[in-house]
Write a protein that holds these residues in place. Structure first.
Motif, mmCIF file in Angstrom:
data_model
loop_
_atom_site.group_PDB
_atom_site.id
_atom_site.type_symbol
_atom_site.label_atom_id
_atom_site.label_comp_id
_atom_site.label_asym_id
_atom_site.label_seq_id
_atom_site.Cartn_x
_atom_site.Cartn_y
_atom_site.Cartn_z
ATOM 1 N N ASP A 142 1.162 -1.071 -0.390
ATOM 2 C CA ASP A 142 -0.172 0.019 0.330
ATOM 3 C C ASP A 142 0.669 1.537 0.102
ATOM 4 O O ASP A 142 2.155 0.933 0.261
ATOM 5 C CB ASP A 142 -0.639 0.437 1.702
ATOM 6 N N SER A 143 0.214 2.229 0.207
ATOM 7 C CA SER A 143 1.122 3.766 -0.077
ATOM 8 C C SER A 143 1.576 4.080 1.009
ATOM 9 O O SER A 143 2.445 4.513 1.108
ATOM 10 C CB SER A 143 -0.246 4.894 0.019
ATOM 11 N N GLU A 144 2.191 3.181 2.680
ATOM 12 C CA GLU A 144 2.470 3.225 3.755
ATOM 13 C C GLU A 144 3.814 2.196 3.618
ATOM 14 O O GLU A 144 4.619 1.784 4.362
ATOM 15 C CB GLU A 144 2.234 2.749 4.505
ATOM 16 N N TYR A 163 -4.681 -6.147 -7.238
ATOM 17 C CA TYR A 163 -4.031 -5.356 -7.790
ATOM 18 C C TYR A 163 -5.127 -4.656 -9.712
ATOM 19 O O TYR A 163 -5.366 -3.713 -9.169
ATOM 20 C CB TYR A 163 -2.744 -5.252 -8.589
ATOM 21 N N THR A 164 -5.638 -6.209 -9.555
ATOM 22 C CA THR A 164 -6.430 -6.214 -10.703
ATOM 23 C C THR A 164 -7.742 -5.820 -10.680
ATOM 24 O O THR A 164 -8.313 -4.848 -10.836
ATOM 25 C CB THR A 164 -6.908 -7.626 -10.710
ATOM 26 N N GLU A 197 -7.726 3.043 -8.740
ATOM 27 C CA GLU A 197 -7.471 3.038 -7.423
ATOM 28 C C GLU A 197 -5.789 2.928 -6.934
ATOM 29 O O GLU A 197 -5.864 2.394 -5.624
ATOM 30 C CB GLU A 197 -8.450 3.055 -6.620
ATOM 31 N N HIS A 198 -5.397 2.258 -8.399
ATOM 32 C CA HIS A 198 -4.058 1.411 -8.274
ATOM 33 C C HIS A 198 -2.682 2.552 -7.396
ATOM 34 O O HIS A 198 -1.902 2.101 -7.999
ATOM 35 C CB HIS A 198 -3.269 0.727 -9.002
ATOM 36 N N GLU A 199 -2.995 4.012 -8.548
ATOM 37 C CA GLU A 199 -1.758 4.158 -8.276
ATOM 38 C C GLU A 199 -1.070 4.858 -6.923
ATOM 39 O O GLU A 199 -0.167 4.947 -7.199
ATOM 40 C CB GLU A 199 -2.070 5.895 -9.342
ATOM 41 N N TYR A 235 1.093 3.640 -22.094
ATOM 42 C CA TYR A 235 -0.217 3.236 -21.830
ATOM 43 C C TYR A 235 -0.531 1.394 -20.940
ATOM 44 O O TYR A 235 -1.278 2.086 -20.160
ATOM 45 C CB TYR A 235 -0.262 1.685 -23.436
ATOM 46 N N LYS A 236 1.074 1.612 -20.379
ATOM 47 C CA LYS A 236 0.986 0.354 -19.067
ATOM 48 C C LYS A 236 0.917 0.986 -18.366
ATOM 49 O O LYS A 236 0.172 0.584 -17.706
ATOM 50 C CB LYS A 236 2.771 0.044 -20.140
ATOM 51 N N ARG A 237 1.432 2.520 -18.074
ATOM 52 C CA ARG A 237 0.725 2.997 -16.727
ATOM 53 C C ARG A 237 -1.362 3.513 -16.517
ATOM 54 O O ARG A 237 -1.454 3.226 -15.683
ATOM 55 C CB ARG A 237 1.201 4.675 -16.560
ATOM 56 N N GLU A 238 -1.227 3.804 -17.934
ATOM 57 C CA GLU A 238 -2.663 4.105 -18.017
ATOM 58 C C GLU A 238 -3.353 3.565 -18.547
ATOM 59 O O GLU A 238 -4.958 3.692 -17.268
ATOM 60 C CB GLU A 238 -3.413 5.090 -18.980
ATOM 61 N N HIS A 239 -3.505 2.737 -18.394
ATOM 62 C CA HIS A 239 -4.118 1.302 -18.224
ATOM 63 C C HIS A 239 -3.685 -0.055 -17.617
ATOM 64 O O HIS A 239 -3.383 -0.970 -18.478
ATOM 65 C CB HIS A 239 -4.464 0.947 -20.478
ATOM 66 N N ALA A 240 -3.325 -0.093 -16.598
ATOM 67 C CA ALA A 240 -2.353 -1.102 -15.315
ATOM 68 C C ALA A 240 -3.630 -2.384 -15.879
ATOM 69 O O ALA A 240 -2.725 -3.503 -15.935
ATOM 70 C CB ALA A 240 -2.079 -0.568 -14.413
ATOM 71 N N LEU A 241 -4.859 -2.575 -16.085
ATOM 72 C CA LEU A 241 -5.590 -3.705 -15.879
ATOM 73 C C LEU A 241 -6.324 -3.997 -17.089
ATOM 74 O O LEU A 241 -5.417 -5.922 -16.815
ATOM 75 C CB LEU A 241 -7.054 -2.688 -15.768
#
Length: 614
Positions: free
Chosen positions: A67-69, A83-84, A91-93, A289-295
């Motif tokens: 997580d973010s922590e 993650y999917t 909400e994955h960023e 593309y990989k960053r914007e379409h992770a799923l």
């Protein structure tokens, strides 16, 4: 790290369980056996089963979600699923998702100095300290095993009753081994309970025991008779380790040639495929593309992995044929739309115009890869393996080697097996049952009997940086200038050799010690800078082929001020990790020795310098 933490340990009779963790590039898992069960049936080894939405397997993906922590959220199939879901909700960023990150360590070994500050990238190029990510992964597998034992009613088994074994590639260097030990320590595995097992050695041990159970007359397993020599091809997801072993009279295994290999595992077929997508879209565009379409990228990963397994090679009369079937991969609509947006052409047109487009055709949302093109993707990495084996077998040291033993997950690829059989028609090729679990189960056996491997071969020349009186060595190096210290002229940066590349090393055999004296009478310790070399006889630490390894500190604090502090330092090689013994010359008193192979750079000359006492 003290020398006591840097050795293959004899198994304490108090241990109730030997548990092995196989930390793989693609998949990871664990196996274990009870000490009492091992005495009755050595192959009575249990392993975990892992479930995904579509399959049950003995290993789980080496994927970590934080997580973010930077706290662990999930591991393995659960990490993929979590993650999917996060990506579906966009909400994955703020999360960190690491997949197949073990090879980052290999890259660091190859390209720079591995330290505790080394960072690795997640799939979105965000970086975290590698040691933390590895510790999370090891800690999860450890906890999963402890929970499993508790669920079986074995909660009486405490941590100190478990002997842990952690598998590592044979081609990893000493800093990487210490790195893994430190990661395990941070995962609360006591260092005194931990042994490192080299992956091809573990597999070799497993196959030897398997042959004893099934009978030496079974096809292929006659290789484990006394005097037999065989090549171990351990092909995993990231690396390929190759060693050549011989069965000795006492049944133990002897290494004939130093372990070698390279980054030729099964994941490099995947990289060849992703490279094609990158060339179609453009490298920068594909990263976007990989960053914007992770799923959608996750779905591409899964789809290719599934289809890749269907590739088969057909072998007939020693000749390999091209696989007869194409594969079709369902691709996300977003990929086609993205391509149209940046290139203003349909993806099928862009593909046909690209230099990488041969053998690729699009039909709506499906990409068809011809059998020839997919074969080429496999051949690129398989050819490197074949070339390396061919070179190894030319050595006079391995004359009489007639068998190739294929283990590791990638060895289950029928394409790779076919390539090996067709390339070495005069060799017997043996692929044992459960080739993908041979390393894991062999590591359990190694944990019970770490003396199964009796002889290894030094991969490098090892030495320490010292000073010597200038008059004794001035002829060695014409550019060397003396340095005045304590009213004497000294020559700096001498490579004081302790073991030579290619030396045959008996397990726990102590190499001849060399005496060193501190330059200053009040020193409380001696710190050596340790170096390795690819050459046999380096003279100075800046000679070609020399590389800084780390530091070795000898404690002198208990000695009287002004006493002669000549310390005889003895390296003990032949085990999975290096061990060092330091003794005071006058009293024969053993003193504490500590390693640090994860130092960023050598210590500068200071009050802890030493010179070689010749």
């Amino acid at each position: 790290m003290s020398d006591s933490e840097n050795t293959d340990m004899d198994v304490d009779p108090e241990f109730e369980v030997v548990a092995a963790i196989d930390f793989g590039t693609t998949y990871s898992g664990y196996a274990y056996s009870m000490t009492d069960d091992y005495k009755k049936d050595k192959l009575n080894i249990s392993s975990a089963t892992w479930k995904s939405a579509t399959m049950i397997s003995p290993k789980t993906p080496t994927s970590v979600l934080l997580d973010s922590e930077k706290a662990l959220v999930a591991f393995g199939y659960d990490a993929e699923s979590e993650y999917t879901l996060l990506a579906e909700k966009n909400e994955h960023e703020d999360f960190y998702y690491f997949r197949r990150f073990k090879m980052e360590l290999f890259n660091e070994i190859r390209d720079s100095k591995l330290t505790l500050k080394t960072t690795i990238r997640d799939i979105n190029n965000k970086r975290l300290p590698a040691i933390d990510v590895f510790a999370h992964a090891i800690g999860y597998l450890q906890k999963h095993l402890l929970d499993h034992l508790n669920n079986r009613g074995m909660e009486i088994i405490h941590q100190h009753k478990i002997h842990w074994v952690l598998t590592i590639p044979a081609i990893w260097d000493d800093p990487a081994k210490q790195f893994m030990r430190e990661a395990a320590k941070r995962a609360n595995i006591p260092s005194e309970n931990l042994t490192m097992a080299l992956e091809p050695e573990a597999a070799s041990i497993y196959c030897k025991h398997l042959s004893l159970e099934q009978g030496q007359d079974q096809k292929g397993f006659s290789v484990f008779q006394e005097g037999s020599r065989y090549l171990v091809l351990d092909a995993g997801g990231g690396t390929v380790d190759i060693t050549i072993h011989e069965i000795q009279k006492d049944g133990r295994i002897r290494e004939l040639e130093l372990a070698s290999g390279g980054p030729w595992g099964g994941t490099y077929v995947d990289k060849a495929f992703y490279k094609v997508l990158s060339e179609i879209l453009g490298p920068k565009e594909f990263e976007t593309y990989k960053r914007e379409h992770a799923l959608d990228v996750m779905e591409i990963y899964r789809e290719f992995e599934l289809q890749k397994r269907f590739l088969e090679s057909e072998c007939e009369q020693g000749e390999q044929k091209t696989p007869s079937r194409n594969i079709t991969i369902k691709m996300p609509v977003t990929l086609k739309n993205y391509c149209k947006q940046i290139h203003h052409k349909d993806i099928q047109v862009v593909t046909s115009e690209a230099s990488c487009g041969e053998g690729l055709t699009w039909n709506l949302d499906k990409l068809r890869i011809s059998s020839k093109r997919l074969s080429d993707m496999f051949s690129e990495v398989c050819d490197d393996i074949v070339k390396h084996i061919t070179k190894l077998l030319e050595s006079s040291k391995v004359k009489g080697t007639k068998t190739i033993l294929m283990v590791g997950g990638f060895s289950e690829s029928q394409f790779l097996e076919g390539k090996i059989r067709s390339s070495f028609p005069d060799m017997d090729v043996v692929v044992p049952k459960e080739a993908g679990l041979a390393v894991l189960k062999g590591a359990v056996l190694f944990g019970h009997e770490p003396n199964e491997i009796s002889v290894r071969v030094a991969r490098l020349t090892y030495g320490v940086c010292t000073c010597e009186e200038f008059d004794k060595v001035k002829e060695l190096h014409p550019r060397t200038k003396p340095k005045l210290m304590n009213n004497k002229n000294y020559c700096e940066n001498i490579f004081s050799k302790h073991v030579q590349k290619g030396d045959v090393l008996e397990k726990e055999e102590t190499q001849e010690g060399r005496p060193y004296v501190p330059l200053h009478p009040g020193q409380k310790s001696i710190i050596f800078n340790i170096y390795t070399s690819t050459e046999d006889n380096p003279k100075f630490i800046d000679d070609d082929g020399c590389k800084y390894l780390g530091t070795l500190e000898v404690d002198l604090s208990r000695l009287n001020y002004g006493s002669r502090k000549s310390v005889r330092v003895k390296f003990i090689f032949g085990g999975t990790e290096i061990k060092v013994v330091g003794k005071i010359e006058d009293t024969n008193e053993e003193v504490e020795v500590n390693f640090n192979f994860l130092e960023e750079s050598p210590n500068a000359l200071d009050e802890k310098d030493v010179y070689l006492d010749k």
